[in-house]
Scaffold this motif. Structure first.
Motif, PDB file in Angstrom:
ATOM      1  N   CYS A  90      39.729  42.604  44.454  1.00  0.00           N
ATOM      2  CA  CYS A  90      40.268  41.358  45.139  1.00  0.00           C
ATOM      3  C   CYS A  90      41.913  41.814  45.312  1.00  0.00           C
ATOM      4  CB  CYS A  90      39.975  40.246  44.395  1.00  0.00           C
ATOM      5  SG  CYS A  90      40.891  40.118  42.488  1.00  0.00           S
ATOM      6  N   GLY A  92      45.900  41.600  45.150  1.00  0.00           N
ATOM      7  CA  GLY A  92      46.861  41.303  44.267  1.00  0.00           C
ATOM      8  C   GLY A  92      47.726  40.183  44.691  1.00  0.00           C
ATOM      9  N   THR A  96      45.444  32.246  42.197  1.00  0.00           N
ATOM     10  CA  THR A  96      44.705  32.558  40.949  1.00  0.00           C
ATOM     11  C   THR A  96      43.313  32.238  40.926  1.00  0.00           C
ATOM     12  OG1 THR A  96      44.686  32.382  38.762  1.00  0.00           O
ATOM     13  CG2 THR A  96      45.096  30.480  39.771  1.00  0.00           C
ATOM     14  N   PRO A  99      40.614  35.580  41.550  1.00  0.00           N
ATOM     15  CA  PRO A  99      40.093  36.391  40.223  1.00  0.00           C
ATOM     16  C   PRO A  99      39.709  35.534  39.247  1.00  0.00           C
ATOM     17  CG  PRO A  99      42.566  36.503  40.541  1.00  0.00           C
ATOM     18  CD  PRO A  99      42.167  35.703  41.815  1.00  0.00           C
ATOM     19  N   PRO A 109      37.928  41.736  37.484  1.00  0.00           N
ATOM     20  CA  PRO A 109      38.633  41.790  38.811  1.00  0.00           C
ATOM     21  C   PRO A 109      39.213  43.167  38.917  1.00  0.00           C
ATOM     22  CG  PRO A 109      39.935  40.155  37.354  1.00  0.00           C
ATOM     23  CD  PRO A 109      38.658  40.536  36.797  1.00  0.00           C
ATOM     24  N   PHE A 111      42.173  44.712  40.876  1.00  0.00           N
ATOM     25  CA  PHE A 111      43.294  44.282  41.829  1.00  0.00           C
ATOM     26  C   PHE A 111      43.667  45.617  42.982  1.00  0.00           C
ATOM     27  CE2 PHE A 111      43.890  41.174  38.489  1.00  0.00           C
ATOM     28  CZ  PHE A 111      43.877  40.081  39.142  1.00  0.00           C
ATOM     29  N   ASP A 113      45.727  46.535  46.627  1.00  0.00           N
ATOM     30  CA  ASP A 113      46.897  46.024  47.266  1.00  0.00           C
ATOM     31  C   ASP A 113      46.510  45.480  48.893  1.00  0.00           C
ATOM     32  OD1 ASP A 113      49.604  45.469  47.541  1.00  0.00           O
ATOM     33  OD2 ASP A 113      50.374  47.397  47.368  1.00  0.00           O
ATOM     34  N   LEU A 330      49.273  38.776  41.406  1.00  0.00           N
ATOM     35  CA  LEU A 330      48.397  38.451  40.469  1.00  0.00           C
ATOM     36  C   LEU A 330      48.505  39.422  38.975  1.00  0.00           C
ATOM     37  CD1 LEU A 330      45.417  37.273  42.374  1.00  0.00           C
ATOM     38  CD2 LEU A 330      46.934  35.828  40.863  1.00  0.00           C
ATOM     39  N   HIS A 331      48.669  40.787  39.218  1.00  0.00           N
ATOM     40  CA  HIS A 331      48.502  41.681  38.157  1.00  0.00           C
ATOM     41  C   HIS A 331      49.882  41.703  37.254  1.00  0.00           C
ATOM     42  CE1 HIS A 331      50.786  43.743  41.399  1.00  0.00           C
ATOM     43  NE2 HIS A 331      51.195  44.751  40.516  1.00  0.00           N
ATOM     44  N   TYR A 336      46.265  38.034  33.784  1.00  0.00           N
ATOM     45  CA  TYR A 336      45.506  38.883  34.404  1.00  0.00           C
ATOM     46  C   TYR A 336      45.915  40.441  34.173  1.00  0.00           C
ATOM     47  CZ  TYR A 336      43.268  35.539  36.951  1.00  0.00           C
ATOM     48  OH  TYR A 336      43.058  34.017  37.491  1.00  0.00           O
ATOM     49  N   PHE A 341      44.387  47.505  37.994  1.00  0.00           N
ATOM     50  CA  PHE A 341      44.773  47.594  39.245  1.00  0.00           C
ATOM     51  C   PHE A 341      45.021  49.154  39.746  1.00  0.00           C
ATOM     52  CE2 PHE A 341      48.616  46.885  36.232  1.00  0.00           C
ATOM     53  CZ  PHE A 341      49.365  47.953  36.746  1.00  0.00           C
ATOM     54  N   SER A 349      52.108  44.277  47.583  1.00  0.00           N
ATOM     55  CA  SER A 349      52.163  42.908  46.791  1.00  0.00           C
ATOM     56  C   SER A 349      53.330  42.421  46.188  1.00  0.00           C
ATOM     57  CB  SER A 349      50.872  42.820  45.942  1.00  0.00           C
ATOM     58  OG  SER A 349      49.829  43.133  46.587  1.00  0.00           O
TER      59      SER A 349
END
Length: 388
Positions: A90, A92, A96, A99, A109, A111, A113, A330-331, A336, A341, A349
Motif C-alpha cells: 500500500c 506510504g 491511515t 493500512p 502492510p 509501504f 512510494d 505512514l511509515h 506503523y 517499507f 512520500s
C-alpha cells in the motif's frame, strides 16, 4: 487572471456542505420522512435501491453498501481471506484507514512510494514491495491502490507490475471519476469507497460501499456485512462477520444526493480548471492525463516546503482556509513504524508531506469566491507570504 480587487461578503468554506443541503433540503426531508413512515431503519428498501443506483453510475456488477469506508476495506479483505502471514502493498502517502484494515486482520502492510506527479502508487515500486515481502518470509497476496485526491491511478501499469496479486482500489476519494481504462468501481478485484460527509458523494454520517464484478466475492461480502450469516436463515452463521450495514436513513439521503452528483462533478471540473490556469505559472498544479477525470476530492498544490507554513498562515489571515493532506507519511507514524517499507525510506512520500497544500474545493464555490481565492493564493506565493 483574477481581479486584484476581488472581495467576498461571507466566510469561504473549505468544503461547503451547507450549500448543497440548502439545494436538496426539501428532497432530503421527504426521503427521511419516508423512512420514518415505513420504519425499516435497518436494511430497508432504500438500501437495495441505492446499491442498484450506484451500480448504474459506476458500471460495477455488484454493489454492497456498508457502514463506512474502513468497513469497505475490511470486509473486502476478509472476503479475500486475508490473514496472518500475508502481506499487502500500500502507498506510504495516504490516510491511515488503508493500512489499518490490513493490520486489523493480522496481515502486514508493506509501504511503497508514490509518484511525485499524481500522488498515486508508483508502478515502478511494486516489484520492490513484492521482493521485500518475500524477504521477510511473508506471502505477498495483494495491493491496495489509493486514488488520491480524486484522480484514478494508472491501473493498467499497476496490473502489469502486480502480476498475480489481487488489486483493491481504494476509491474513497475518486468515486465518479473515470479514465481511458474505465470507470472507478471497475478497476480492481474489489473497489472500496467511503461516503464520509466531506467526500464528493457523502452522507450525513458514516457510510461506504464495496464494488466488484465477481459474484462469489459479492456474496461473501454480503454475508460478512451481516455477521457472517448465510442466505438460509439469519441465525445460520457460516463465517466470521461484522456488523457492517449502512443505515437506511443514510441510503435515503445518498439516493437524493446521487441525483445531482454527476452535475456536481462537472462543477468541480470547472473550479479545478480555473485553479489550474491561474496557478500553473507559480506552483506545481495537479496533472490531468488525457481522457481522465478527477472528482477533485481535494485540489492540492505543491509549494516550497520551507514556505508552506507561512503561506498557510498568510491565507488564513485573509480568510482563505487550507488543509494539509497528509503532514506525515505512514511509515513515520507511531502505529506503523515497525512495518516494512521499501528502500531506505519513501523519499517521494516524505517530500510530498512537506509540500502539499489543499485549497477550498466544492461544487458551490461562486465565481467571486474563486477570484478571491486565486488572487490571495497568488499573493501569498509571490509576495513573501504577507497578508494582502
Amino acid at each position: 487572471m483574477a481581479d486584484s480587487n476581488a472581495s467576498i461578503e461571507r466566510p469561504i468554506e473549505f468544503i461547503d456542505l451547507a450549500a448543497q443541503q440548502a439545494r436538496l433540503r426539501p428532497q432530503i426531508d421527504a426521503a427521511i420522512a419516508r423512512v420514518l413512515d415505513h420504519g425499516q431503519y435497518i436494511m430497508g428498501p432504500e438500501i437495495a435501491a441505492f446499491e442498484t443506483a450506484l451500480a448504474d453510475l459506476t458500471g460495477a456488477k455488484h454493489v454492497i453498501s456498508c457502514a463506512s469506508g474502513t468497513d469497505a476495506l475490511l470486509i473486502g479483505m476478509m472476503a479475500l481471506d486475508l490473514g496472518p502471514g500475508d502481506a499487502v502493498l500500500c502507498p506510504g502517502f495516504t490516510y491511515t484507514a488503508t493500512p489499518e484494515a490490513i493490520a486489523l486482520l493480522g496481515a502486514t502492510p508493506i509501504f511503497i512510494d508514490v509518484d511525485a506527479n499524481d500522488f498515486n502508487v508508483d508502478p515502478a515500486r511494486i516489484a520492490g514491495g513484492i521482493a521485500l515481502a518475500k524477504e521477510k518470509g511473508l506471502r505477498p497476496v495483494g495491493i491496495i491502490v489509493v486514488d488520491l485526491f480524486g484522480l484514478p491511478a494508472d491501473y493498467d501499469a499497476i496490473r502489469a507490475a502486480a502480476g498475480d496479486l489481487w488489486i483493491m482500489a481504494d476509491a474513497a476519494q475518486s468515486l465518479g471519476a473515470h479514465s481511458p481504462q474505465g470507470k472507478v468501481g471497475t478497476f480492481g478485484t474489489i473497489t472500496a469507497t467511503s461516503f464520509f460527509p466531506a467526500k464528493p458523494l457523502g452522507c450525513y454520517g458514516d457510510g461506504g460501499a464495496i464494488l466488484t464484478d465477481e459474484a462469489g466475492l459479492a456474496a461473501i461480502c454480503r454475508s460478512i456485512r451481516l455477521h457472517g450469516r448465510s442466505t438460509i436463515d439469519k441465525y445460520d452463521i457460516e463465517r466470521i462477520g461484522v456488523n457492517g450495514r449502512l443505515d437506511t436513513l443514510q441510503a435515503a439521503i445518498l439516493l437524493e444526493k446521487l441525483k445531482v452528483f454527476e452535475e456536481e462533478v462537472e462543477l468541480r471540473q470547472t473550479v479545478a480548471a480555473r485553479y489550474n490556469t491561474a496557478f500553473a505559472d507559480i506552483a506545481a498544479v495537479p496533472p490531468m492525463p488525457e481522457g481522465t477525470t478527477s472528482v477533485w476530492a481535494q485540489y492540492t498544490l505543491k509549494v516550497p516546503a520551507a514556505r508552506r507554513d507561512a503561506i498557510q498562515a498568510a491565507l488564513k489571515a485573509v480568510g482563505v482556509p487550507t488543509a494539509v493532506y497528509y503532514p506525515r507519511p505512514l511509515h513515520h507514524q507511531g502505529a506503523y513504524r515497525h512495518y516494512p517499507f521499501v528502500g531506505n525510506g519513501l523519499p517521494t512520500s516524505e517530500a510530498l508531506s512537506a509540500e502539499v497544500l489543499s485549497l477550498p474545493m466544492h461544487p458551490y464555490l461562486s465565481a467571486e469566491e474563486q477570484d478571491y481565492i486565486i488572487e490571495r493564493v497568488r499573493e501569498a506565493l509571490q509576495n513573501g507570504d504577507e497578508p494582502a
